[in-house]
Motif scaffolding. Structure first.
Motif, mmCIF file in Angstrom:
data_model
loop_
_atom_site.group_PDB
_atom_site.id
_atom_site.type_symbol
_atom_site.label_atom_id
_atom_site.label_comp_id
_atom_site.label_asym_id
_atom_site.label_seq_id
_atom_site.Cartn_x
_atom_site.Cartn_y
_atom_site.Cartn_z
ATOM 1 N N LEU A 143 0.814 -1.216 0.000
ATOM 2 C CA LEU A 143 0.000 0.000 0.000
ATOM 3 C C LEU A 143 0.843 1.260 0.000
ATOM 4 O O LEU A 143 0.365 2.324 -0.400
ATOM 5 C CB LEU A 143 -0.926 0.043 1.229
ATOM 6 C CG LEU A 143 -2.202 -0.788 1.226
ATOM 7 C CD1 LEU A 143 -3.004 -0.485 2.482
ATOM 8 C CD2 LEU A 143 -3.045 -0.516 -0.009
ATOM 9 N N GLY A 144 2.095 1.173 0.494
ATOM 10 C CA GLY A 144 2.845 2.404 0.671
ATOM 11 C C GLY A 144 4.341 2.215 0.595
ATOM 12 O O GLY A 144 4.855 1.296 -0.049
ATOM 13 N N TRP A 145 5.030 3.102 1.292
ATOM 14 C CA TRP A 145 6.481 3.196 1.279
ATOM 15 C C TRP A 145 6.974 3.080 2.718
ATOM 16 O O TRP A 145 6.625 3.875 3.567
ATOM 17 C CB TRP A 145 6.895 4.523 0.661
ATOM 18 C CG TRP A 145 8.318 4.929 0.785
ATOM 19 C CD1 TRP A 145 8.801 6.020 1.457
ATOM 20 C CD2 TRP A 145 9.465 4.286 0.213
ATOM 21 N NE1 TRP A 145 10.156 6.096 1.339
ATOM 22 C CE2 TRP A 145 10.594 5.052 0.581
ATOM 23 C CE3 TRP A 145 9.631 3.144 -0.565
ATOM 24 C CZ2 TRP A 145 11.882 4.689 0.184
ATOM 25 C CZ3 TRP A 145 10.915 2.792 -0.953
ATOM 26 C CH2 TRP A 145 12.012 3.554 -0.579
ATOM 27 N N HIS A 146 7.776 2.041 2.975
ATOM 28 C CA HIS A 146 8.218 1.753 4.349
ATOM 29 C C HIS A 146 7.026 1.715 5.301
ATOM 30 O O HIS A 146 7.115 2.177 6.445
ATOM 31 C CB HIS A 146 9.241 2.782 4.820
ATOM 32 C CG HIS A 146 10.587 2.644 4.163
ATOM 33 N ND1 HIS A 146 11.252 1.438 4.077
ATOM 34 C CD2 HIS A 146 11.387 3.549 3.555
ATOM 35 C CE1 HIS A 146 12.404 1.616 3.459
ATOM 36 N NE2 HIS A 146 12.502 2.877 3.113
ATOM 37 N N GLY A 147 5.923 1.155 4.819
ATOM 38 C CA GLY A 147 4.741 0.987 5.662
ATOM 39 C C GLY A 147 3.836 2.187 5.748
ATOM 40 O O GLY A 147 2.744 2.100 6.315
ATOM 41 N N ASN A 148 4.245 3.344 5.187
ATOM 42 C CA ASN A 148 3.426 4.551 5.225
ATOM 43 C C ASN A 148 2.498 4.593 4.016
ATOM 44 O O ASN A 148 2.940 4.467 2.870
ATOM 45 C CB ASN A 148 4.314 5.797 5.199
ATOM 46 C CG ASN A 148 5.215 5.883 6.409
ATOM 47 O OD1 ASN A 148 4.751 6.099 7.525
ATOM 48 N ND2 ASN A 148 6.506 5.708 6.197
ATOM 49 N N ALA A 149 1.213 4.776 4.260
ATOM 50 C CA ALA A 149 0.218 4.816 3.189
ATOM 51 C C ALA A 149 -0.765 5.951 3.453
ATOM 52 O O ALA A 149 -0.946 6.392 4.595
ATOM 53 C CB ALA A 149 -0.524 3.489 3.095
ATOM 54 N N ILE A 150 -1.375 6.436 2.380
ATOM 55 C CA ILE A 150 -2.407 7.474 2.477
ATOM 56 C C ILE A 150 -3.652 6.956 1.773
ATOM 57 O O ILE A 150 -3.592 6.538 0.612
ATOM 58 C CB ILE A 150 -1.944 8.802 1.843
ATOM 59 C CG1 ILE A 150 -0.704 9.343 2.565
ATOM 60 C CG2 ILE A 150 -3.075 9.838 1.895
ATOM 61 C CD1 ILE A 150 -0.108 10.583 1.912
ATOM 62 N N LEU A 151 -4.774 6.999 2.478
ATOM 63 C CA LEU A 151 -6.060 6.572 1.930
ATOM 64 C C LEU A 151 -6.955 7.793 1.761
ATOM 65 O O LEU A 151 -6.988 8.671 2.630
ATOM 66 C CB LEU A 151 -6.746 5.574 2.864
ATOM 67 C CG LEU A 151 -5.924 4.382 3.362
ATOM 68 C CD1 LEU A 151 -6.759 3.545 4.331
ATOM 69 C CD2 LEU A 151 -5.425 3.541 2.203
ATOM 70 N N VAL A 152 -7.696 7.838 0.647
ATOM 71 C CA VAL A 152 -8.618 8.958 0.398
ATOM 72 C C VAL A 152 -9.983 8.414 0.004
ATOM 73 O O VAL A 152 -10.104 7.338 -0.568
ATOM 74 C CB VAL A 152 -8.088 9.897 -0.710
ATOM 75 C CG1 VAL A 152 -6.777 10.535 -0.274
ATOM 76 C CG2 VAL A 152 -7.903 9.159 -2.028
ATOM 77 N N ARG A 153 -10.998 9.181 0.319
ATOM 78 C CA ARG A 153 -12.361 8.801 -0.044
ATOM 79 C C ARG A 153 -12.648 9.136 -1.504
ATOM 80 O O ARG A 153 -11.947 9.940 -2.135
ATOM 81 C CB ARG A 153 -13.368 9.525 0.851
ATOM 82 C CG ARG A 153 -13.466 8.935 2.243
ATOM 83 C CD ARG A 153 -14.833 9.230 2.845
ATOM 84 N NE ARG A 153 -14.949 8.696 4.190
ATOM 85 C CZ ARG A 153 -15.275 7.455 4.470
ATOM 86 N NH1 ARG A 153 -15.479 6.605 3.476
ATOM 87 N NH2 ARG A 153 -15.386 7.043 5.710
ATOM 88 N N ASP A 154 -13.732 8.545 -2.034
ATOM 89 C CA ASP A 154 -14.189 8.874 -3.385
ATOM 90 C C ASP A 154 -14.413 10.378 -3.506
ATOM 91 O O ASP A 154 -14.905 11.029 -2.573
ATOM 92 C CB ASP A 154 -15.503 8.153 -3.690
ATOM 93 C CG ASP A 154 -15.307 6.668 -3.942
ATOM 94 O OD1 ASP A 154 -14.225 6.285 -4.399
ATOM 95 O OD2 ASP A 154 -16.243 5.889 -3.660
#
Length: 232
Positions: free
Chosen positions: A75-86
């Motif tokens: 999902l991300g980079w070194h465990g960091n991820a950003i999730l966004v809504r529709d």
């Protein structure tokens, strides 16, 4: 108003030692957020797959990951991820290398929300104070506000126990630091390791720690959140 959260999901392993991604998804759905930054979203070793499948994020919570992963199944980079809504448009995104003893990094995304711009950065800093300081200094060089910068929020697990620690002083020269409350360890929190930092043009209206029954067991951290007054 935009609600953002930061949540160290500990690879979906709860304080009971059981890996249950569906439990993590339940907490994400409880938050009522527009944007969520995750730490420890991917496994650290081997194929580094995420414990959360993108299709389940969409089905269960209505979130989509910013395409930050550099390997299949993550999902991300070194465990960091950003999730966004529709409805939130991702204009650009990048991964940031940080000085490290153990694998660490940060991620950044420029978003458009109803015609308004917002820059979101997320990180998970080192357990070692010297490297934590160098990592924050690097992030401040990259995120230092200038005339063309959009409103910016930096969130994450800073691993900083002291309110007056040097890394936080380095941040406060450029950003307002919001401490939503004690978030670690989740069953009986005593430390405010998870923080939200905003540029001067991005007021924080409210903030807090999400303390549902599921959140208290789903990870060793509780999620923190803030409502932001995003300017036109």
């Amino acid at each position: 108003m935009i609600r953002i959260a930061s949540y160290n999901i500990q690879k979906s392993i709860g304080v009971d030692g059981r890996r249950q991604p569906e439990r993590t998804l339940k907490v994400l759905g409880e938050l009522g957020c527009d944007i969520i930054a995750l730490q420890e979203a991917d496994r650290r070793f081997g194929a580094r797959h995420s414990t959360l499948l993108p299709e389940r994020l969409a089905e269960a919570c209505g979130f989509h990951p910013v395409p930050l992963a550099r390997h299949d199944g993550g999902l991300g980079w070194h465990g960091n991820a950003i999730l966004v809504r529709d409805g939130i448009c991702v204009r650009s995104h990048s991964c940031i290398d940080l000085p490290q003893l153990e694998p660490r990094g940060a991620v950044m995304a420029d978003l458009e929300i109803d015609g308004r711009r917002l820059r979101v950065a997320a990180t998970h800093l080192s357990l070692v104070g010297h490297f934590r300081q160098r990592q924050i200094e690097r992030l401040m060089q990259i995120l230092h506000p200038d005339e063309g910068s959009p409103p910016t929020v930096l969130v994450g697990d800073l691993n900083e126990w002291r309110e007056e620690g040097r890394p936080l002083r380095a941040v406060s020269a450029h950003y307002t630091i919001t401490n939503p409350g004690k978030s670690f360890p989740s069953p009986f929190p005593v430390a405010s390791l998870d923080r939200i930092m905003t540029s001067a043009d991005l007021p924080v209206l409210r903030s807090g720690v999400h303390r549902s029954a599921t959140a208290r067991i789903a990870s060793d951290h509780l999620p923190v959140w803030a409502d932001l007054d995003l300017p036109a």
